[in-house]
Structure formats: C-alpha cells, structure tokens
Design an enzyme around this catalytic site. Structure first.
Site, PDB file in Angstrom:
ATOM      1  N   TYR A   1       0.825  -1.203   0.000  1.00  0.00           N
ATOM      2  CA  TYR A   1       0.000   0.000   0.000  1.00  0.00           C
ATOM      3  C   TYR A   1       0.864   1.260   0.000  1.00  0.00           C
ATOM      4  O   TYR A   1       1.899   1.330   0.673  1.00  0.00           O
ATOM      5  CB  TYR A   1      -0.932   0.024   1.204  1.00  0.00           C
ATOM      6  CG  TYR A   1      -2.054  -0.987   1.150  1.00  0.00           C
ATOM      7  CD1 TYR A   1      -2.290  -1.751   0.009  1.00  0.00           C
ATOM      8  CD2 TYR A   1      -2.889  -1.192   2.245  1.00  0.00           C
ATOM      9  CE1 TYR A   1      -3.320  -2.685  -0.034  1.00  0.00           C
ATOM     10  CE2 TYR A   1      -3.927  -2.111   2.213  1.00  0.00           C
ATOM     11  CZ  TYR A   1      -4.130  -2.857   1.082  1.00  0.00           C
ATOM     12  OH  TYR A   1      -5.156  -3.778   1.043  1.00  0.00           O
TER      13      TYR A   1
ATOM     14  N   SER B   1     -13.919  -4.232  -0.070  1.00  0.00           N
ATOM     15  CA  SER B   1     -14.786  -3.511  -1.004  1.00  0.00           C
ATOM     16  C   SER B   1     -16.265  -3.712  -0.668  1.00  0.00           C
ATOM     17  O   SER B   1     -17.054  -4.115  -1.514  1.00  0.00           O
ATOM     18  CB  SER B   1     -14.516  -3.931  -2.450  1.00  0.00           C
ATOM     19  OG  SER B   1     -15.116  -3.023  -3.360  1.00  0.00           O
ATOM     20  N   PRO B   2     -16.667  -3.415   0.572  1.00  0.00           N
ATOM     21  CA  PRO B   2     -18.059  -3.648   0.968  1.00  0.00           C
ATOM     22  C   PRO B   2     -19.062  -2.776   0.217  1.00  0.00           C
ATOM     23  O   PRO B   2     -20.243  -3.131   0.138  1.00  0.00           O
ATOM     24  CB  PRO B   2     -18.062  -3.316   2.463  1.00  0.00           C
ATOM     25  CG  PRO B   2     -16.914  -2.383   2.647  1.00  0.00           C
ATOM     26  CD  PRO B   2     -15.869  -2.862   1.685  1.00  0.00           C
ATOM     27  N   LEU B   3     -18.601  -1.652  -0.348  1.00  0.00           N
ATOM     28  CA  LEU B   3     -19.488  -0.804  -1.148  1.00  0.00           C
ATOM     29  C   LEU B   3     -19.260  -0.999  -2.642  1.00  0.00           C
ATOM     30  O   LEU B   3     -19.764  -0.228  -3.461  1.00  0.00           O
ATOM     31  CB  LEU B   3     -19.299   0.677  -0.788  1.00  0.00           C
ATOM     32  CG  LEU B   3     -19.533   1.046   0.677  1.00  0.00           C
ATOM     33  CD1 LEU B   3     -19.491   2.564   0.855  1.00  0.00           C
ATOM     34  CD2 LEU B   3     -20.846   0.484   1.197  1.00  0.00           C
TER      35      LEU B   3
ATOM     36  N   GLY C   1     -17.836   1.910  -4.397  1.00  0.00           N
ATOM     37  CA  GLY C   1     -18.724   3.071  -4.308  1.00  0.00           C
ATOM     38  C   GLY C   1     -20.079   2.857  -4.945  1.00  0.00           C
ATOM     39  O   GLY C   1     -20.991   3.669  -4.789  1.00  0.00           O
ATOM     40  N   LEU C   2     -20.246   1.744  -5.669  1.00  0.00           N
ATOM     41  CA  LEU C   2     -21.491   1.506  -6.393  1.00  0.00           C
ATOM     42  C   LEU C   2     -22.686   1.381  -5.448  1.00  0.00           C
ATOM     43  O   LEU C   2     -23.812   1.724  -5.817  1.00  0.00           O
ATOM     44  CB  LEU C   2     -21.354   0.240  -7.236  1.00  0.00           C
ATOM     45  CG  LEU C   2     -22.370   0.029  -8.357  1.00  0.00           C
ATOM     46  CD1 LEU C   2     -22.242   1.116  -9.413  1.00  0.00           C
ATOM     47  CD2 LEU C   2     -22.182  -1.350  -8.989  1.00  0.00           C
ATOM     48  N   LEU C   3     -22.428   0.896  -4.215  1.00  0.00           N
ATOM     49  CA  LEU C   3     -23.509   0.684  -3.255  1.00  0.00           C
ATOM     50  C   LEU C   3     -23.644   1.849  -2.281  1.00  0.00           C
ATOM     51  O   LEU C   3     -24.355   1.747  -1.281  1.00  0.00           O
ATOM     52  CB  LEU C   3     -23.267  -0.617  -2.482  1.00  0.00           C
ATOM     53  CG  LEU C   3     -23.199  -1.880  -3.338  1.00  0.00           C
ATOM     54  CD1 LEU C   3     -22.760  -3.074  -2.507  1.00  0.00           C
ATOM     55  CD2 LEU C   3     -24.544  -2.165  -3.997  1.00  0.00           C
ATOM     56  N   GLY C   4     -22.976   2.949  -2.575  1.00  0.00           N
ATOM     57  CA  GLY C   4     -22.978   4.092  -1.662  1.00  0.00           C
ATOM     58  C   GLY C   4     -23.921   5.211  -2.043  1.00  0.00           C
ATOM     59  O   GLY C   4     -23.774   6.331  -1.553  1.00  0.00           O
ATOM     60  N   GLY C   5     -24.894   4.928  -2.905  1.00  0.00           N
ATOM     61  CA  GLY C   5     -25.857   5.957  -3.296  1.00  0.00           C
ATOM     62  C   GLY C   5     -25.395   6.809  -4.454  1.00  0.00           C
ATOM     63  O   GLY C   5     -25.679   8.005  -4.507  1.00  0.00           O
TER      64      GLY C   5
END
Length: 330
Positions: free
Chosen positions: A53, A216-218, A221-225
C-alpha cells in the site's frame, strides 16, 4: 462497538475493520493519523494494511504512516490488532528481483522484517497472504511461518483472495505438520453486488474456522448511493462505479436498490455495511475512509438493524448464488 472472536481464535476484534489503503495515496499523514485516532475512539481495534500500500514508487508508505502513528505512544499499538499482508512485488518499477515477491520462505522472512521496520513494532498480530502462490508448496510456507511465530514476529496467519479449495489445502497441510494452527481468517471480495464468495469461499472458511473479512463492501462506491448523489449534488460516479453504471442493466439494478432504501428511510452505504454484518461467518467488513465523516458513517452502520422485509427486498435486488453445490450443480 461490538466485538467478536476472529474465527476460531481467542482474539477479540471489532466488527468493523479499519482499512488503510487510502493512507498516503489519497489521505495525507496528518489526516490519516486523525482517522486512526477517531477509529480507536469509536472502539475499532482491528486495523488492516499491506506492504504494497502506497503503490508505485511509494510502496510501503502506508505502513510507514501507521508506524509513525504508533510512535506517538498513548497505548496506540497495544490497543490495535494489527494486520498486514505479504505477496506483492515491492519494486517501485514493478520489476522484482528474484525472490523479492510471493510466498517463498526467503521472501516471507524478508518481507516480515521490512514491514516490522516500517510499522515501528516488534510483532504483527495477523500476517496475511495477499494472494495464492501457485509455485510455493504450503509445507515451505508453514515452515517459514512456524519460525516467525517462534521468534515472536507474528501471532496469527490469514489469507486474502484465496479460493475455497486453497483454504482447505492450506489448513489440511498445517494440521498434518502440527505446530501452527493454520489460517484463521480470509479477506475476500464480498458485498451485496458481488456474492460469489457464498458458493465456496465462505463455506470453506466456516468449515475450517476462519473469520471472513470482506473487502470492497461498497463495491467501489457503487452501493454508496451513486445515482442519488448524481441527481442531488451533481457528483458523478468515477472509476469502477462509473464503468458499472454505463451498463444499463446494472444501472437499473442500482436504481432499484436505492429506491428500496428510500422506501425504508435508510442510507445506502450504511445499509450495505449493515447487511454484511448479518451474513454468516463474517467477522467484519473493511472500511477504507478517506475522511473522518466517512468513518462516522461506517460506525453508524454497526447500530443499524435491518428488518426482515428489507433483507428480503435486498435479496430480490441482489440475489445470491444459493447454497453450494446446488448453486452450480442444478
């Protein structure tokens, strides 16, 4: 903050994992330190990083930022369950010298010492294999790990991005050798929009007593609204989320998701995290906040209770593959 055991171990970890991948590339050192302080204040004790990282010519920079934060004292290191990873090529130009990447005993030994130096600590709590090394036998890997555990440099070992059969293979060989208890966690891609892990990875993790740590729980970003943000604030999606929304089928699915959550009066990002916390075998999702505000939103997800009606609606929008082997056998 709620805590749970990490897999079959006695180690207690928070149900949110602080991901640090943005520290350096997107979040400067001062702000990164502030986020880590806020995470501790919120009760998050499980921090995840990796030796690569920082990326590119700055590989290792994220571990350095964490190490500088530990060096400030205040029991920071003692309060944190520290997880980092090994496998990646650490050469800035991507042209690794032989034995300077992957999971040979030589590279594991070298990589641990380098990470310890950057992190300014004498041990790593959970040392994770960032990827499968198809060229190195697990007998060699576990021999190297046993040595590091004896030296006190690492305490537990986890995997990341492993298929189910490799989780089984790794732990069966560990059991035959004796010594190390084998893998205790698996960090995998898993979220509402990407549920393939339910077919093999998560069942294998549960069978062998590994805690599942979704990354990548979202889903980028696709699942973040993202659609709501476009409409209300003119903020357009970027990166993987933008590429996905260009597909009309996926866009319709995300619109249905956001409409469902509007009906129930809940926020998309918080709901996506809360859903993962309801999944069997999940220890806690990795959240990678770039700002303190994003961290606060993630913490609120731990207090969000999803109704059976909402859970059923989420399954309709994002149907899982079903149980294994039925999901692929018939």
């Amino acid at each position: 903050m709620e805590y749970t055991q990490l897999g079959r171990t006695g180690l207690k970890v928070s149900r949110l994992v602080l991901g640090t991948m943005n520290f350096g590339p997107q979040t400067n050192e001062a702000d990164s330190h502030a986020i880590m302080d806020a995470a501790l204040d919120a009760g998050i004790n499980f921090f995840d990083t990796a030796n690569v990282y920082g990326w590119g010519e700055n590989k290792g920079r994220t571990e350095e930022i964490i190490g500088n934060w530990f060096a400030q004292g205040g029991d920071r290191r003692d309060k944190v369950v520290l997880a980092t990873k090994v496998y990646g090529n650490m050469a800035a130009d991507g042209d690794a010298w032989p034995n300077h990447d992957k999971l040979s005993a030589v590279n594991i030994r070298r990589a641990v010492d380098a990470s310890l130096k950057r992190l300014q600590t004498d041990h790593i709590d959970v040392y994770q294999f960032h990827h499968v090394d198809r060229a190195t036998p697990f007998e060699e890997i576990w021999q190297a790990i046993d040595t590091l555990i004896t030296q006190g440099k690492i305490l537990y070992v986890g995997s990341s991005n492993f298929p189910g059969y490799k989780i089984a293979q790794a732990n069966e060989i560990a059991a035959r050798r004796g010594g190390t208890i084998g893998l205790v966690s698996e960090q995998c891609l898993y979220n509402l929009a990407e549920r393939r892990a339910e077919m093999e990875v998560i069942p294998a993790a549960q069978e062998y007593g590994l805690g599942v740590i979704p990354w990548s729980p979202l889903h980028g970003g696709l699942l973040g609204g993202v659609i709501k943000k476009e409409v209300e604030g003119g903020r357009r999606a970027s990166g993987r989320a933008a590429d996905s929304l260009a597909n009309t089928t996926i866009r319709a699915q995300i619109q249905a998701y956001e409409d469902l959550l509007d009906k129930h009066g809940v926020e998309p990002g918080e709901t996506a995290l809360a859903w993962l916390l309801t999944r069997p075998g999940v220890t806690g999702p990795i959240v990678g906040p770039r700002t303190a505000e994003q961290l606060a939103s993630a913490v609120r997800a731990t207090e969000l209770e999803l109704s059976e009606e909402l859970l059923a609606g989420l399954d309709e929008v994002f149907p899982g593959p079903g149980p294994s082997p039925e999901a692929f056998a018939w």
